[in-house]
Design a protein around this motif. Structure first.
Motif, PDB file in Angstrom:
ATOM      1  N   ALA A 193       0.849  -1.184   0.000  1.00  0.00           N
ATOM      2  CA  ALA A 193       0.000   0.000   0.000  1.00  0.00           C
ATOM      3  C   ALA A 193       0.888   1.239   0.000  1.00  0.00           C
ATOM      4  N   VAL A 194       0.586   2.181  -0.891  1.00  0.00           N
ATOM      5  CA  VAL A 194       1.351   3.424  -0.991  1.00  0.00           C
ATOM      6  C   VAL A 194       0.362   4.584  -0.970  1.00  0.00           C
ATOM      7  N   ASN A 195       0.676   5.593  -0.203  1.00  0.00           N
ATOM      8  CA  ASN A 195      -0.136   6.807  -0.066  1.00  0.00           C
ATOM      9  C   ASN A 195      -1.378   6.583   0.793  1.00  0.00           C
ATOM     10  N   ARG A 196      -2.099   5.509   0.532  1.00  0.00           N
ATOM     11  CA  ARG A 196      -3.294   5.190   1.310  1.00  0.00           C
ATOM     12  C   ARG A 196      -3.488   3.679   1.305  1.00  0.00           C
ATOM     13  N   PRO A 197      -4.218   3.132   2.295  1.00  0.00           N
ATOM     14  CA  PRO A 197      -4.324   1.670   2.410  1.00  0.00           C
ATOM     15  C   PRO A 197      -4.902   0.976   1.194  1.00  0.00           C
ATOM     16  N   GLU A 198      -5.766   1.655   0.445  1.00  0.00           N
ATOM     17  CA  GLU A 198      -6.462   0.983  -0.647  1.00  0.00           C
ATOM     18  C   GLU A 198      -5.743   1.090  -1.988  1.00  0.00           C
ATOM     19  N   THR A 199      -4.650   1.836  -2.076  1.00  0.00           N
ATOM     20  CA  THR A 199      -3.932   1.954  -3.353  1.00  0.00           C
ATOM     21  C   THR A 199      -2.597   1.215  -3.259  1.00  0.00           C
ATOM     22  N   LEU A 200      -2.389   0.318  -4.195  1.00  0.00           N
ATOM     23  CA  LEU A 200      -1.227  -0.565  -4.146  1.00  0.00           C
ATOM     24  C   LEU A 200      -0.182  -0.191  -5.189  1.00  0.00           C
ATOM     25  N   GLY A 201       1.069  -0.362  -4.826  1.00  0.00           N
ATOM     26  CA  GLY A 201       2.181  -0.167  -5.736  1.00  0.00           C
ATOM     27  C   GLY A 201       2.976  -1.453  -5.870  1.00  0.00           C
ATOM     28  N   SER A 202       3.887  -1.492  -6.839  1.00  0.00           N
ATOM     29  CA  SER A 202       4.717  -2.668  -7.104  1.00  0.00           C
ATOM     30  C   SER A 202       6.180  -2.250  -7.147  1.00  0.00           C
ATOM     31  N   MET A 203       7.054  -3.137  -6.700  1.00  0.00           N
ATOM     32  CA  MET A 203       8.477  -2.815  -6.713  1.00  0.00           C
ATOM     33  C   MET A 203       9.313  -4.082  -6.743  1.00  0.00           C
ATOM     34  N   VAL A 204      10.428  -4.033  -7.462  1.00  0.00           N
ATOM     35  CA  VAL A 204      11.428  -5.093  -7.451  1.00  0.00           C
ATOM     36  C   VAL A 204      12.758  -4.460  -7.069  1.00  0.00           C
ATOM     37  N   VAL A 205      13.433  -5.074  -6.111  1.00  0.00           N
ATOM     38  CA  VAL A 205      14.743  -4.604  -5.653  1.00  0.00           C
ATOM     39  C   VAL A 205      15.738  -5.735  -5.842  1.00  0.00           C
ATOM     40  N   THR A 206      16.908  -5.424  -6.381  1.00  0.00           N
ATOM     41  CA  THR A 206      17.927  -6.445  -6.568  1.00  0.00           C
ATOM     42  C   THR A 206      19.305  -5.783  -6.565  1.00  0.00           C
ATOM     43  N   ARG A 207      20.311  -6.578  -6.746  1.00  0.00           N
ATOM     44  CA  ARG A 207      21.680  -6.099  -6.907  1.00  0.00           C
ATOM     45  C   ARG A 207      22.185  -6.534  -8.274  1.00  0.00           C
ATOM     46  N   LEU A 215      13.249  -0.956  -9.263  1.00  0.00           N
ATOM     47  CA  LEU A 215      12.261  -0.642 -10.300  1.00  0.00           C
ATOM     48  C   LEU A 215      10.892  -0.653  -9.646  1.00  0.00           C
ATOM     49  N   SER A 216      10.165   0.458  -9.732  1.00  0.00           N
ATOM     50  CA  SER A 216       8.881   0.551  -9.032  1.00  0.00           C
ATOM     51  C   SER A 216       7.850   1.297  -9.863  1.00  0.00           C
ATOM     52  N   VAL A 217       6.587   0.988  -9.604  1.00  0.00           N
ATOM     53  CA  VAL A 217       5.452   1.721 -10.150  1.00  0.00           C
ATOM     54  C   VAL A 217       4.546   2.056  -8.985  1.00  0.00           C
ATOM     55  N   ASP A 218       4.251   3.336  -8.802  1.00  0.00           N
ATOM     56  CA  ASP A 218       3.436   3.790  -7.681  1.00  0.00           C
ATOM     57  C   ASP A 218       1.998   4.073  -8.100  1.00  0.00           C
ATOM     58  N   PRO A 219       1.089   4.088  -7.146  1.00  0.00           N
ATOM     59  CA  PRO A 219      -0.288   4.512  -7.441  1.00  0.00           C
ATOM     60  C   PRO A 219      -0.338   6.003  -7.764  1.00  0.00           C
ATOM     61  N   SER A 220      -1.492   6.435  -8.261  1.00  0.00           N
ATOM     62  CA  SER A 220      -1.688   7.846  -8.566  1.00  0.00           C
ATOM     63  C   SER A 220      -3.173   8.151  -8.622  1.00  0.00           C
ATOM     64  N   ALA A 221      -3.552   9.336  -8.154  1.00  0.00           N
ATOM     65  CA  ALA A 221      -4.923   9.840  -8.261  1.00  0.00           C
ATOM     66  C   ALA A 221      -5.943   8.839  -7.735  1.00  0.00           C
ATOM     67  N   GLY A 222      -5.586   8.173  -6.638  1.00  0.00           N
ATOM     68  CA  GLY A 222      -6.509   7.229  -6.021  1.00  0.00           C
ATOM     69  C   GLY A 222      -6.608   5.886  -6.709  1.00  0.00           C
ATOM     70  N   ALA A 223      -5.768   5.633  -7.705  1.00  0.00           N
ATOM     71  CA  ALA A 223      -5.784   4.366  -8.435  1.00  0.00           C
ATOM     72  C   ALA A 223      -4.507   3.585  -8.153  1.00  0.00           C
ATOM     73  N   SER A 224      -4.637   2.275  -7.990  1.00  0.00           N
ATOM     74  CA  SER A 224      -3.470   1.431  -7.786  1.00  0.00           C
ATOM     75  C   SER A 224      -2.618   1.369  -9.038  1.00  0.00           C
TER      76      SER A 224
END
Length: 263
Positions: A193-207, A215-224
């Motif tokens: 959850a990013v920004n608010r509990p109901e909006t989800l983001g995705s992320m991959v972390v590596t070396r 590499l990440s994609v965040d929610p925006s304008a109330g949309a996951s």
């Protein structure tokens, strides 16, 4: 002379003087590939969302520029694959863009063009547009369903830094899965959850090599985020993405310890 013309001329000069980055642009123009509808992208002042690295508390190591010589530049001639950059006004108190030479600015801009072309090829068909953020080498914007979403690709020198513990935190709607990558590497795949509990983001972390990769994609304008963690992992697994990491690890486009704008 407009800014785009000046930037392309600077790219031309850089590419003529230095050996090229592997040419990934054909992924965006290859005959027979599907074409995405190009939505008009309008970005108002301010930044979108909260950087997921900050949401997870990922730390950035202090340190100096590794001091590599001016590195190779990607190809200059890609007019049919050019992704027009967007400009995002920083919020008050945000770290201003790093000042670099014209040649270095052109090299970073070309790297962003390569990333944009590859993301345009690999992200789900629901993503209608991919554009780099001007003067922010880790920043991109995508559109899906008429909404603009922030994307980050951070490849920064971080020799000796380890991945943090991969934990599920149900109270924060955070999941983490460790997965194996080629070359004996490990990635952590997050949904949160990013920004608010109901909006989800995705992320991959590596070396990769001496670098930390996010590499990440965040929610925006109330949309996951329109990209799931598994879809983001598919991007990271692609050999062409690894080619970009090889370049950025050998010839950093970010300084060691450099903050990701917005985080």
């Amino acid at each position: 002379m407009d800014d785009a013309t000046m930037l392309r001329r600077a790219m031309d000069r850089t590419a003529q003087e230095l050996p090229p980055l592997p040419d990934l642009v054909p992924v965006a123009v290859r005959q027979g590939r599907r074409r995405r509808a190009r939505a008009r992208l309008t970005v108002a002042g301010g930044v979108f969302g909260t950087v997921t690295a900050a949401a997870l508390g990922l730390t950035l190591l202090p340190g100096a520029d590794p001091g590599a010589a001016l590195p190779a530049a990607p190809p200059a001639a890609f007019p049919s694959a050019y992704h027009t950059p967007v400009r995002v006004e920083p919020t008050p108190g945000q770290t201003p863009p790093e000042k670099v030479s014209t040649e270095e600015g052109a090299r970073r801009a070309q790297f962003q063009q390569q990333v944009s072309a590859l993301l345009d090829e690999l992200l789900p068909a629901s993503v209608a547009d991919v554009r780099p953020v001007a003067d922010e080498v880790s920043g991109y914007r995508i559109t899906a369903g008429g909404t603009t979403f922030p994307v980050k690709l951070s490849v920064r020198p971080a020799e000796g830094e380890r991945l943090q513990e991969c934990r599920n935190v149900p109270s924060k709607r955070t999941t983490c899965e460790k997965v194996a990558l080629d070359g004996g590497r490990t990635a952590q795949v997050y949904g949160m959850a990013v920004n608010r509990p109901e909006t989800l983001g995705s992320m991959v972390v590596t070396r990769y090599g001496r670098s930390s990769v996010l590499l990440s994609v965040d929610p925006s304008a109330g949309a996951s985020a329109p990209v799931t963690p598994d879809q983001l992992l598919a991007v990271v697994r692609d050999p062409r993405f690894t080619d970009l990491l090889t370049y950025a690890d050998a010839y950093p486009v970010q300084k060691k310890g450099a903050p990701v704008r917005g985080g």
